[in-house]
Design a protein around this motif. Structure first.
Motif, PDB file in Angstrom:
ATOM      1  N   LYS A  49      -8.676  -0.583  -4.465  1.00 28.16           N
ATOM      2  CA  LYS A  49      -7.548  -0.033  -5.699  1.00 28.16           C
ATOM      3  C   LYS A  49      -6.183   0.348  -5.757  1.00 28.16           C
TER       4      LYS A  49
ATOM      5  N   GLU B 296      -2.860   1.647  -7.326  1.00 23.43           N
ATOM      6  CA  GLU B 296      -2.390   2.438  -7.886  1.00 23.43           C
ATOM      7  C   GLU B 296      -1.051   1.594  -8.438  1.00 23.43           C
ATOM      8  N   ASN B 297      -0.486   1.883  -9.655  1.00 24.30           N
ATOM      9  CA  ASN B 297       1.073   1.169 -10.256  1.00 24.30           C
ATOM     10  C   ASN B 297       1.273   0.010  -9.366  1.00 24.30           C
TER      11      ASN B 297
ATOM     12  N   ARG C 158       4.434  -2.242  -8.079  1.00 24.70           N
ATOM     13  CA  ARG C 158       4.114  -2.784  -6.677  1.00 24.70           C
ATOM     14  C   ARG C 158       4.243  -4.561  -7.091  1.00 24.70           C
TER      15      ARG C 158
ATOM     16  N   TYR D 241       0.967  -1.408   0.279  1.00 24.92           N
ATOM     17  CA  TYR D 241      -0.173   0.249  -0.282  1.00 24.92           C
ATOM     18  C   TYR D 241       1.006   1.281   0.179  1.00 24.92           C
TER      19      TYR D 241
END
Length: 831
Positions: A221, A223-224, A228, A180
């Protein structure tokens, strides 16, 4: 949702608060047992595996590490030290403090360390859950609930399991920071520690972490995601590499272990063969687990020793039901549903143990943590707590109370006599049921109150403490009372450690083994007397030991226990001393001396791996055993037919010949001749001759006695067990095929006079080698297979982690400076 608003000092204070609460609750839960042992002047003890494995294992591991042992003679017939104890906390952070203590202090230190594990588990759960809720009290409550979840309480008998249970939330907190917030480096380190602590639970957790990460990317949700995923794979692989010094040797060992190679087939892939497995999973959602090892409602062995409990005190599954009514499905709830699906489908459940056929539910501590997280989120949401938790708590209370029906159903006992209830022990069942109902009722009452949130949470934390102590104390006391052995256990182990060791000189057991007879309990006598014993309780032994016993259709799963009627094993395996508890001496004599059965001789029914068979036995009436010594608790007998651990054979026997011999006489045949395969027969045909069928017809006690005398005359000049294997001296007038009653292991390297020499696996698991004529020094040195490679990989992984951490730190520093400069350049800053 990840919440980073909490200031570090406040986070630390709450973390320490949870640890303290769990520490206090665990101490109170164990207090009756602690006080009882203190009042009796005993070392701390509990029951079952805690006594028979945890206590002697830890004392022995400390001894071995201090003495530089690499080959453990006290593990059954002998096994590699690292492989024997790597999954029993050898590299656990909870073990290392024991190295600072004197040996006699270790049992009591284990009681303290066990309580600390509860504290660490609760604190770790708080840290992980705190990142997913706004209200700090919700995370505090959830941390407490995880520490006293059904899996934590039940598995106290498997002390080593709690290491992984306690460390798991910390690994999950580090994983969330990585997924996260892209906080790098911590997860890598946690994977390394977790891998070294217990390779079995590491394997299970790898499966769960992959499942969890996929769910996070699918349901949240994020991102990227590609970046990750790359970070996740990098740190997972890097951390695994750091733990390779344990994982590589353990993987080599596990691949050779027959217990790890059985797989589900047919309909067993989709359905459990026993309906009660499904019922047990449902029961585990509502009721605290029965006392350890107690068959009560469900009597299946797999459910008795590995119950599928997902119970958490007080709240249970109220949070799950509340979210269902709220038509809200947070990510953690979805992950829990996925875990339930895995629990109910056999092939999915087996994925956590590399698709092994053995039923295992000990991975349930992972969804238990998820369930605690869901419960915290349900309480954290004002809408869910106010509108739906009341109804959900009522449903859980009613469902829990419904389990009372099992105590009143008309039934029959084992003797077909009418009884009320289908439970084996009404008292224990009702105790567990009442505690579970009380917890559900308290939650129902508190959640229905109109108190302000802060006051309500304080009431819930107090109630959780109360119910957790009741669950823990009730479970531990019922287990202790059911399996009570404290008096006998302390007397037996103290006498083994002090008196038996004293009356049998160490020099007398350098080329010999012990036997131990007891119909009541197996206490790992070899670990207490620090010698090899053919009665052993350990599931992690050299695979050749299982191969050897299984070739006789004697099951070797988690223990070796050779029936006294198989007297020939004592000569074959170089047993010199028989330790018999005084309380069992009559039983031992009866086991050795059977009643005449008409003209059939002596008849006895023995249970083999694949079938039960009835055989006619001769009456041996303690022949071949002479009383050697007497201690406070034991009679010690010496074997008149003792054969040292190294000697040569004149004859060999083929697999076909051995297959034609009655099961209970196969060991007698191997005392006469060594078992060779076809290639070995060709290689050693100049040293040993084929045994005649007429010789194999003489397998009575008199023949055995003569064969033992012959083998003793053929013995090497000297055989001595060492910390890294064994050494022997020979002086024969011609080349010989010398047999050693030592488990074959690829980790051994052999030499004769310092020159490398080959050796063979004979008798389906033991060792033999060609020894030239004349006087020679034979040495077998054990090197843990894969250890050097594992250490090299670990060092590489650690170096890469250091470089990786430095790079991440410098990038973070530069990023911080850049952001500060941007802020300083802003109009607001200039003003």
């Amino acid at each position: 949702m990840i919440n980073n608003s909490k200031k570090p000092p406040q986070l630390l204070n709450s973390y320490l608060k949870v640890c303290f609460l769990c520490l206090a609750a665990a101490t109170i839960s164990f207090l009756p047992i602690i006080v009882y042992n203190l009042s009796k002047g005993y070392d701390f003890n509990y029951v079952l595996d805690f006594n028979n494995q945890t206590i002697p294992y830890n004392m022995y591991m400390v001894h071995c590490l201090r003495s530089g042992t690499t080959f453990s003679w006290s593990t059954d017939l002998g096994s590699g030290f690292l492989n024997s104890f790597a999954c029993n906390g050898l590299f656990s952070p909870f073990f290392f403090p024991l190295l600072l203590l004197p040996e006699n202090a270790i049992p009591w230190a284990l009681s303290i360390m066990m309580i600390i594990k509860f504290a660490m588990a609760g604190g770790g759960a708080y840290l992980w859950i705190r990142g997913k809720v706004e209200n700090d009290d919700c995370a505090i409550l959830a941390g407490l609930l995880y520490a006293f979840s059904g899996q934590m309480i039940y598995n106290v008998i498997y002390y080593f399991f709690l290491d992984s249970f306690a460390l798991f939330p910390y690994a999950m907190a580090a994983l969330d920071k990585l997924l996260y917030s892209e906080k790098k480096g911590i997860y890598w380190l946690m994977v390394a520690v977790y891998a070294a602590t217990n390779y079995m639970f590491f394997t299970e957790t790898v499966v769960f972490v992959i499942l969890y990460t996929v769910c996070v990317f699918v349901f949240d949700k994020i991102e990227n995601i590609p970046h990750r995923i790359g970070l996740f794979l990098l740190e997972s692989i890097g951390g695994t590499c750091c733990g390779a010094f344990v994982l590589v040797p353990s993987a080599i060992y596990m691949l050779s272990n027959h217990r790890a190679t059985s797989h589900l087939l047919g309909t067993d892939i989709l359905f459990y063969p026993e309906t009660e497995t499904y019922l047990s999973i449902v029961k585990g959602l509502f009721l605290a687990p029965d006392g350890a090892g107690i068959s009560n409602l469900f009597t299946s062995g797999q459910l008795q020793w590995s119950p599928p409990t997902l119970y958490i005190p007080l709240i249970g599954i109220s949070g799950i039901i509340a979210f269902h009514y709220a038509k809200s499905h947070p990510t953690l709830l979805k992950i829990f549903y996925v875990c339930l699906a895995f629990a109910f489908v056999p092939i999915l459940n087996s994925a956590f143990l590399l698709f092994n056929a053995t039923y295992y539910a000990r991975w349930f501590f992972m969804p238990s943590l998820i369930l605690c997280g869901v419960s915290a989120q349900a309480l954290d949401s004002k809408t869910v707590r106010t509108n739906y938790l009341k109804k959900a708590s009522a449903i859980v209370l009613i469902a829990t109370a419904c389990f009372a029906v099992f105590s009143i159903l008309p039934s029959e006992n084992k003797d077909n006599e009418f009884r009320i209830g289908v439970v084996e022990n009404q008292l224990i069942y009702w105790m567990t049921l009442v505690i579970s109902i009380l917890g559900a009722y308290l939650f129902f009452r508190i959640i229905r109150s109109n108190a302000e949130t802060k006051k309500q949470m304080e009431s819930l934390i107090t109630a959780a403490l109360f119910v957790s102590v009741l669950c823990g104390m009730g479970h531990f006391l019922s287990t202790y009372a059911t399996w009570y052995t404290a008096d006998e256990y302390n007397a037996a182990t103290k006498d083994l450690k002090e008196n038996v060791r004293a009356v049998i000189p160490e020099s007398e057991t350098k080329d010999a083994r012990y036997d131990y007879f007891s119909e009541e309990q197996l206490i790992n006598p070899g670990l207490w007397v620090r010698g090899s014993c053919i009665q052993s309780y350990s599931s992690t032994v050299a695979s050749s030991i299982a191969d050897f016993y299984n070739s006789f259709y004697i099951s070797r799963s988690v223990a070796s226990s050779v029936d006294p009627q198989f007297y020939a094993f004592r000569g074959l395996l170089s047993v010199k001393y028989q330790i018999v508890p005084k309380s069992n001496n009559d039983e031992w004599e009866k086991a050795q001396t059977q009643q005449e059965n008409d003209d059939d001789g002596v008849s006895i029914k023995l249970k083999f791996w694949q079938n039960d068979s009835k055989y006619a036995f001769e009456t041996v009436a303690l022949q071949g055993w002479t009383q050697y010594a007497e201690t406070d608790e034991y009679y010690i007998y010496k074997n008149d037919n003792f054969v040292p651990m190294g000697y040569y054979y004149d004859y060999y026997i083929t697999e076909t010949q051995l297959d034609g011999i009655t099961q209970h006489l196969k060991a007698n045949a191997l005392v006469k001749a060594v078992l060779l395969n076809e290639s070995q027969i060709d290689e050693f045909s100049d040293l040993v001759a084929p045994i005649s069928d007429s010789e194999l017809e003489m397998l009575d006690y008199d023949a055995y006695k003569q064969d033992c005398a012959t083998n003793a005359n053929h013995a090497v000049l000297k055989f001595e067990q060492t910390k890294s294997g064994f050494v022997a001296k020979s002086d024969y007038d011609s080349d010989k095929l010398v047999f050693f009653s030592v488990p074959y292991d690829g980790g051994f390297s052999a030499s004769i006079d310092g020159v490398a020499a080959p050796f063979e696996k004979v008798d389906n698991g033991l060792i033999a080698m060609r020894v030239p004529c004349g006087e020679h020094q034979i040495e077998f040195t054990y090197h843990t297979p894969g250890l050097k490679e594992g250490i090299a990989i670990s060092i590489t992984g650690l170096i890469v982690w250091i470089l990786y951490a430095l790079v991440c730190y410098n990038k973070g520093k530069k990023k911080g400076k850049s952001e500060l400069q941007e802020v300083n350049k802003s109009p607001a800053a200039l003003e």
